[in-house]
Design a protein around this motif. Structure first.
Motif, PDB file in Angstrom:
ATOM      1  N   ARG A 284       0.864  -1.180   0.000  1.00 10.63           N
ATOM      2  CA  ARG A 284       0.000   0.000   0.000  1.00 10.63           C
ATOM      3  C   ARG A 284       0.897   1.225   0.000  1.00 10.63           C
ATOM      4  N   LEU A 285       0.554   2.184  -0.810  1.00 11.83           N
ATOM      5  CA  LEU A 285       1.435   3.333  -0.987  1.00 11.83           C
ATOM      6  C   LEU A 285       0.669   4.643  -0.817  1.00 11.83           C
ATOM      7  N   LEU A 286       1.212   5.523   0.019  1.00  8.56           N
ATOM      8  CA  LEU A 286       0.669   6.874   0.142  1.00  8.56           C
ATOM      9  C   LEU A 286       1.778   7.841  -0.242  1.00  8.56           C
ATOM     10  N   ALA A 287       1.387   8.994  -0.767  1.00  8.67           N
ATOM     11  CA  ALA A 287       2.400   9.993  -1.114  1.00  8.67           C
ATOM     12  C   ALA A 287       2.182  11.242  -0.262  1.00  8.67           C
ATOM     13  N   ALA A 288       3.272  11.862   0.148  1.00 11.19           N
ATOM     14  CA  ALA A 288       3.179  13.112   0.911  1.00 11.19           C
ATOM     15  C   ALA A 288       4.100  14.139   0.267  1.00 11.19           C
ATOM     16  N   ALA A 289       3.539  15.323   0.022  1.00  4.01           N
ATOM     17  CA  ALA A 289       4.338  16.430  -0.507  1.00  4.01           C
ATOM     18  C   ALA A 289       4.823  17.220   0.700  1.00  4.01           C
ATOM     19  N   ASN A 290       6.111  17.148   0.981  1.00  2.00           N
ATOM     20  CA  ASN A 290       6.629  17.787   2.202  1.00  2.00           C
ATOM     21  C   ASN A 290       7.191  19.184   1.926  1.00  2.00           C
ATOM     22  N   LYS A 291       7.294  19.947   2.995  1.00  2.00           N
ATOM     23  CA  LYS A 291       7.859  21.313   2.997  1.00  2.00           C
ATOM     24  C   LYS A 291       6.918  22.318   2.343  1.00  2.00           C
ATOM     25  N   ILE A 292       5.586  22.117   2.522  1.00  2.00           N
ATOM     26  CA  ILE A 292       4.674  23.096   1.912  1.00  2.00           C
ATOM     27  C   ILE A 292       4.787  24.465   2.583  1.00  2.00           C
ATOM     28  N   ASP A 293       5.407  24.515   3.784  1.00  2.00           N
ATOM     29  CA  ASP A 293       5.640  25.836   4.412  1.00  2.00           C
ATOM     30  C   ASP A 293       6.643  26.641   3.589  1.00  2.00           C
ATOM     31  N   ALA A 294       7.441  25.936   2.783  1.00  2.00           N
ATOM     32  CA  ALA A 294       8.465  26.613   1.979  1.00  2.00           C
ATOM     33  C   ALA A 294       8.163  26.472   0.493  1.00  2.00           C
ATOM     34  N   LEU A 308      -0.022  12.275  -9.822  1.00  2.00           N
ATOM     35  CA  LEU A 308      -0.433  11.168  -8.949  1.00  2.00           C
ATOM     36  C   LEU A 308      -1.925  10.888  -9.068  1.00  2.00           C
ATOM     37  N   GLN A 309      -2.681  11.962  -9.268  1.00  2.00           N
ATOM     38  CA  GLN A 309      -4.136  11.791  -9.393  1.00  2.00           C
ATOM     39  C   GLN A 309      -4.444  10.866 -10.577  1.00  2.00           C
ATOM     40  N   ALA A 310      -3.702  11.056 -11.650  1.00  2.00           N
ATOM     41  CA  ALA A 310      -3.915  10.231 -12.836  1.00  2.00           C
ATOM     42  C   ALA A 310      -3.631   8.764 -12.528  1.00  2.00           C
ATOM     43  N   ARG A 311      -2.846   8.536 -11.517  1.00  2.00           N
ATOM     44  CA  ARG A 311      -2.501   7.159 -11.139  1.00  2.00           C
ATOM     45  C   ARG A 311      -3.304   6.681  -9.939  1.00  2.00           C
ATOM     46  N   GLY A 312      -4.236   7.520  -9.495  1.00  2.00           N
ATOM     47  CA  GLY A 312      -5.106   7.104  -8.397  1.00  2.00           C
ATOM     48  C   GLY A 312      -4.441   7.124  -7.034  1.00  2.00           C
ATOM     49  N   ILE A 313      -3.374   7.909  -6.917  1.00  2.00           N
ATOM     50  CA  ILE A 313      -2.684   7.983  -5.622  1.00  2.00           C
ATOM     51  C   ILE A 313      -3.037   9.302  -4.949  1.00  2.00           C
ATOM     52  N   THR A 314      -3.471   9.216  -3.706  1.00  2.00           N
ATOM     53  CA  THR A 314      -3.792  10.449  -3.000  1.00  2.00           C
ATOM     54  C   THR A 314      -2.508  11.078  -2.494  1.00  2.00           C
ATOM     55  N   LEU A 315      -2.404  12.361  -2.677  1.00  2.00           N
ATOM     56  CA  LEU A 315      -1.215  13.096  -2.244  1.00  2.00           C
ATOM     57  C   LEU A 315      -1.585  13.933  -1.026  1.00  2.00           C
ATOM     58  N   TYR A 316      -0.820  13.810   0.024  1.00  2.00           N
ATOM     59  CA  TYR A 316      -1.067  14.585   1.236  1.00  2.00           C
ATOM     60  C   TYR A 316      -0.027  15.689   1.344  1.00  2.00           C
ATOM     61  N   PRO A 317      -0.441  16.956   1.202  1.00  2.00           N
ATOM     62  CA  PRO A 317       0.514  18.048   1.355  1.00  2.00           C
ATOM     63  C   PRO A 317       0.778  18.267   2.842  1.00  2.00           C
ATOM     64  N   ILE A 318       2.028  18.270   3.240  1.00  2.00           N
ATOM     65  CA  ILE A 318       2.347  18.423   4.666  1.00  2.00           C
ATOM     66  C   ILE A 318       3.566  19.319   4.857  1.00  2.00           C
ATOM     67  N   SER A 319       3.748  19.724   6.100  1.00  2.00           N
ATOM     68  CA  SER A 319       5.018  20.318   6.500  1.00  2.00           C
ATOM     69  C   SER A 319       5.464  19.564   7.743  1.00  2.00           C
ATOM     70  N   ALA A 320       6.500  18.765   7.573  1.00  2.00           N
ATOM     71  CA  ALA A 320       7.019  18.031   8.729  1.00  2.00           C
ATOM     72  C   ALA A 320       7.571  19.016   9.740  1.00  2.00           C
ATOM     73  N   GLU A 324       1.793  21.120   9.738  1.00  2.00           N
ATOM     74  CA  GLU A 324       0.614  21.302   8.891  1.00  2.00           C
ATOM     75  C   GLU A 324       0.332  20.036   8.068  1.00  2.00           C
ATOM     76  N   GLY A 325      -0.929  19.603   8.082  1.00  2.00           N
ATOM     77  CA  GLY A 325      -1.322  18.452   7.254  1.00  2.00           C
ATOM     78  C   GLY A 325      -0.908  17.092   7.799  1.00  2.00           C
ATOM     79  N   VAL A 326      -0.111  17.104   8.871  1.00  2.00           N
ATOM     80  CA  VAL A 326       0.440  15.829   9.348  1.00  2.00           C
ATOM     81  C   VAL A 326      -0.654  14.936   9.952  1.00  2.00           C
ATOM     82  N   ASP A 327      -1.621  15.554  10.662  1.00  2.00           N
ATOM     83  CA  ASP A 327      -2.688  14.745  11.265  1.00  2.00           C
ATOM     84  C   ASP A 327      -3.493  13.996  10.203  1.00  2.00           C
ATOM     85  N   GLN A 328      -3.805  14.692   9.113  1.00  2.00           N
ATOM     86  CA  GLN A 328      -4.567  14.037   8.038  1.00  2.00           C
ATOM     87  C   GLN A 328      -3.759  12.873   7.459  1.00  2.00           C
TER      88      GLN A 328
END
Ligand SMILES: Nc1nc2c(ncn2[C@@H]2O[C@H](COP(=O)(O)OP(=O)(O)OP(=O)(O)O)[C@@H](O)[C@H]2O)c(=O)[nH]1
Ligand SMILES: [Mg+2]
Length: 378
Positions: A284-294, A308-320, A324-328
């Motif tokens: 199972r694979l999830l993707a996270a876009a990190n450093k959205i604060d920058a 990723l959407q075209a491949r059916g993968i949900t992308l979670y934008p986060i800032s480690a 931000e976004g980490v809880d989701q």
């Protein structure tokens, strides 16, 4: 220091010899046989210790020998038992026996406190007292002890984590594990800060928790040994979920879509499988876009999201860094971990069902939505 593979030699003790002896007593001219049996040799055990996380101890000492059994003695005294050797290894240690070119798996120590015998002590020989019969009252026969087992072993630690964090060096994997767990790995703005895997326990509301592994960053050509290579990916073999972290700030100077695809390809080229035969690329694979604060160029995030959407993968934008976004992201990870655990505990007949998650294709590293078990029928 983290050591995850060692070769050791273990030898159980030989059994003691049985004694040849006759009773000598005042006024008893010819006493009967009284040679006692030899004692058994000591055995070698492995014990899975949940407080260990490295095989470091075996770096220095590689030969282990249990005690030999004592010889039997007169007056029917049995020899003492040889002393056992107990070797403590981390939970997650897989034990292989090496015999020439062949390497055979003996045990997989996945439970804390699990104790297995890996080399059995030899049994002691019988003393001459055991051979007395009505026709042979003074037997001289007595046995030597049998040799103890000896083995060349390879110990391979494969961490037990539910979730593996993967991505380029500097993507922020260690920053994320530090934010979501009590793990405190080294974090720095240069690549290959993390040289060995770190584990962290994530606790969510209720009694939900899972273990995350942060492994050293991958780069293009890792399967050919570039960077730290594929070496640490074996620690992700037993995970249920992979979280692929992509740096969407401009600091890396690279393209987010090609970053994602390069790592996906490296995962696809890793040959290891878990106990059920599943490869990393099938997890199972999830993707996270990190450093959205920058995020200085929103197009970097947008192009990745579209890809990723075209491949059916949900992308979670986060800032480690800011959280931000980490809880989701954690909630999404939990869903997949829970589904993975359910699958693993379900009766075999009902087991593998596709959770509808996209998977990276085995050969090309590209992502598809095809189910895990296709029949190959038209
Ligand atoms: N602005 C910003 N910087 C971040 C964020 N996450 C990580 N960083 C920075 O990115 C750099 C790399 O972070 P690490 O967590 O060490 O990255 P890594 O993926 O573990 O890297 P390796 O261990 O080298 O593979 C550090 O300077 C972090 O402070 C974030 O969300 N925002
Ligand atoms: Mg790191």
């Amino acid at each position: 220091m983290f050591v995850d593979e060692v070769d050791i030699h273990v030898a159980a003790g030989h059994g003691g010899a049985g004694a040849l002896s006759f009773r000598r007593e005042k006024f008893v001219p010819r006493g009967g046989p009284d040679g006692g049996n030899g004692g058994p040799g000591g055995s070698v055990y492995l014990i899975a210790n949940p407080n260990l996380n490295t095989l470091l101890n075996f770096r220095f000492q590689k030969q282990f020998e249990a005690g030999r059994g004592g010889h039997g003695e007169g007056s029917n005294r049995t020899g003492r038992k040889g002393s056992d050797v107990e070797l403590q290894v981390p939970v997650g240690t897989v034990v292989y026996e090496r015999a020439g070119e062949d390497v055979v798996q003996l045990f997989d120590l996945t439970e804390g406190g699990q104790r297995v015998i890996i080399a059995k002590g030899g049994i002691g020989g019988l003393g001459n007292a055991q051979f007395a019969t009505s026709t042979n009252r003074a037997p001289r026969r007595h046995q030597p002890g049998l040799p103890g087992e000896e083995k060349d072993l390879r110990l391979h630690l494969k961490l037990l984590a539910d979730v593996g964090l993967v991505g380029f060096p500097n993507a922020g994997k260690s920053t994320l594990i530090a934010r979501i767990s009590a793990a405190r790995p080294k974090i720095a703005s240069y690549p290959f800060t993390t040289l060995t895997p770190n584990l962290g326990v994530v606790g969510l509301s209720g009694d939900r928790s899972f273990v995350v592994a942060d492994v050293p960053g991958l780069i293009e050509g890792a399967h050919e040994g570039h960077g730290l290579g594929h070496r640490f990916l074996s620690h992700l073999e037993r995970t249920k979920v992979l979280v692929h972290l992509v740096d969407v700030s401009s600091t890396s100077g690279r393209d987010t879509v090609s970053d994602f695809e390069i790592i996906a390809r490296e995962l696809a080229l890793f040959p290891g499988r878990d106990a059920s035969g599943e490869r990393l690329v099938e997890k199972r694979l999830l993707a996270a876009a990190n450093k959205i604060d920058a995020l200085d160029d929103p197009a970097r995030l947008a192009s990745l999201a579209t890809h990723l959407q075209a491949r059916g993968i949900t992308l979670y934008p986060i800032s480690a860094a800011t959280g931000e976004g980490v809880d989701q992201l954690l909630e999404a990870i939990w869903k997949q971990v829970a589904a993975g655990r359910e699958r693993d505990t379900a009766p075999a007949a009902m087991a593998p069902h596709d959770a509808g998650l996209p998977r990276v294709s085995r050969h090309t590293g590209s992502i598809s939505r095809s189910p895990r078990h296709t029949t190959g029928l038209p």
